[in-house]
Design an enzyme around this catalytic site. Structure first.
Site, PDB file in Angstrom:
ATOM      1  CB  THR A  31     -17.736 -34.179 -45.304  1.00  0.00           C
ATOM      2  OG1 THR A  31     -18.488 -33.234 -46.218  1.00  0.00           O
ATOM      3  CG2 THR A  31     -17.294 -35.240 -46.022  1.00  0.00           C
TER       4      THR A  31
ATOM      5  CB  CYS B  30     -21.958 -28.273 -41.787  1.00  0.00           C
ATOM      6  SG  CYS B  30     -20.263 -27.882 -42.388  1.00  0.00           S
TER       7      CYS B  30
END
Length: 231
Positions: A83, A196
């Site tokens: 992440t 992202c």
């Protein structure tokens, strides 16, 4: 081959992409029936997301530190945090375990430098685009970072949480993202970071003439190189 420790589940949509990419690349490099040695700790993203939007980063750090310790106990040789946003607590993870962490922003910066990129656009959650933890890692390597305007950042953020993290992609959201990419290019970005891990599910290199840097693919590739002792 070293064992890769993956801290995933944020969201599982992108974590499965990590799993596929890592195993595909090990097979491509070693051939035959080879696959990656890895251990995965997948968190409940609903808990993380609620804490993110409350700004309780200390509590998110506790969850991810616990995951890192579990992976260390399971025999991982190094860690990757699957992440971008949660690299905000990367220092706490690094302090809590003896294992090295392959930092996603550093991995991305290395590729940008190889490509001669000195000014780049950054897409991601509001946390990634607006806070300093990610941009500073790039700027420390001599890379200028451009972020979208306020209204654009809101759209980018909302699509991530309301659609991409739930496995939903729409033509309207894709068009909106590509419009932001074009705007960043007009402002002088030589490429755009898909900062992202879910954004690569929505837009890909063939969708635009602007070079896109998919952090999921970059991170996975560098994890494989490290695991195989190739870089």
């Amino acid at each position: 081959m070293q064992t890769i420790g993956l801290i995933g589940g944020m969201s599982w949509e992108s974590t499965q992409a990590y799993y596929c990419l890592i195993n595909q690349q090990v097979r491509e490099r070693l051939g035959g029936l080879h696959s990656a040695r890895l251990v995965l700790y997948s968190v409940d993203f609903a808990e993380i997301e609620a804490l993110q939007h409350r700004g309780d980063w200390a509590a998110t750090a506790e969850i991810l530190v616990s995951a890192a310790r579990a992976l260390e106990a399971a025999g991982a040789d190094f860690l990757i945090l699957c992440t971008n946003t949660m690299h905000i607590v990367a220092p706490q993870i690094e302090q809590a375990v003896a294992l090295p962490l392959l930092h996603l922003a550093d991995a991305t910066a290395s590729v940008l430098i190889e490509d001669g990129v000195t000014r780049v656009g950054l897409l991601g959650t509001r946390f990634t685009m607006e806070q300093a933890f990610y941009r500073q890692r790039l700027e420390a390597r001599g890379i200028e970072v451009l972020v979208p305007g306020d209204a654009q950042r809101e759209v980018i953020h909302d699509v991530i949480y309301r659609e991409l993290c739930q496995g939903v992609t729409t033509a309207d959201s894709k068009a909106a993202y590509l419009g932001v990419v074009d705007d960043l290019a007009r402002r002088g970005a030589q490429g755009v970071i898909l900062g992202c891990t879910e954004i690569g599910l929505l837009i890909q290199a063939e969708d635009t003439e602007v070079p896109l840097y998919d952090t999921t693919a970059i991170h996975a590739e560098q994890a494989v190189r490290r695991a195989l002792g190739q870089g």
